[in-house]
Motif scaffolding. Structure first.
Motif, mmCIF file in Angstrom:
data_model
loop_
_atom_site.group_PDB
_atom_site.id
_atom_site.type_symbol
_atom_site.label_atom_id
_atom_site.label_comp_id
_atom_site.label_asym_id
_atom_site.label_seq_id
_atom_site.Cartn_x
_atom_site.Cartn_y
_atom_site.Cartn_z
ATOM 1 N N VAL A 136 -117.717 -54.769 -79.338
ATOM 2 C CA VAL A 136 -117.856 -53.859 -78.204
ATOM 3 C C VAL A 136 -118.384 -54.245 -76.804
ATOM 4 O O VAL A 136 -118.332 -54.308 -75.711
ATOM 5 N N VAL A 137 -119.416 -55.338 -77.217
ATOM 6 C CA VAL A 137 -120.154 -55.925 -76.071
ATOM 7 C C VAL A 137 -119.138 -56.684 -75.314
ATOM 8 O O VAL A 137 -119.048 -56.869 -74.050
ATOM 9 N N LEU A 138 -118.142 -57.537 -76.159
ATOM 10 C CA LEU A 138 -117.047 -58.320 -75.351
ATOM 11 C C LEU A 138 -116.326 -57.644 -74.606
ATOM 12 O O LEU A 138 -115.824 -58.098 -73.456
ATOM 13 N N ILE A 139 -115.794 -56.282 -74.943
ATOM 14 C CA ILE A 139 -114.735 -55.518 -74.677
ATOM 15 C C ILE A 139 -115.460 -55.137 -73.146
ATOM 16 O O ILE A 139 -115.009 -55.048 -72.114
ATOM 17 N N ALA A 140 -116.866 -54.660 -73.222
ATOM 18 C CA ALA A 140 -117.413 -53.997 -72.293
ATOM 19 C C ALA A 140 -117.721 -54.996 -71.015
ATOM 20 O O ALA A 140 -117.461 -54.945 -69.759
ATOM 21 N N LEU A 149 -115.983 -55.004 -67.281
ATOM 22 C CA LEU A 149 -116.810 -55.016 -66.130
ATOM 23 C C LEU A 149 -116.258 -56.240 -65.266
ATOM 24 O O LEU A 149 -116.333 -55.997 -64.036
ATOM 25 N N ILE A 150 -115.943 -57.181 -65.650
ATOM 26 C CA ILE A 150 -115.565 -58.513 -64.953
ATOM 27 C C ILE A 150 -114.246 -58.019 -64.333
ATOM 28 O O ILE A 150 -113.965 -58.271 -63.317
#
Length: 73
Positions: A6-10, A14-15
């Motif tokens: 979830v953190v990696l996808i978010a 964002l980038i």
């Protein structure tokens, strides 16, 4: 393990959003400045007179052409 994804996808979203926003804003500003140049002939004439030069129409046309060529690059 699921929170890492979830953190990696978010982070990736964002980038990607920042990059996409930058290029859209850049394209918009370039087209805006092309349609509405920040300086016109009257401003250029006034500027030259303030610098103590007597502006001829030929000189003003030459400077406007040079500025437009610079904007196209």
């Amino acid at each position: 393990m699921g929170t890492i994804w979830v953190v990696l996808i978010a982070l990736a979203a964002l980038i990607a959003g920042v990059a996409l926003g930058f290029f859209i804003a850049r394209k918009y500003m370039m087209s805006y400045l092309k349609k509405n140049p920040p300086i016109n002939e009257q401003m250029l004439r006034t500027l030259m007179m303030q610098m103590g030069q007597k502006p001829s129409q030929k000189k003003i046309n030459q400077m406007m052409r040079a500025m437009n060529n610079q904007m196209d690059k």
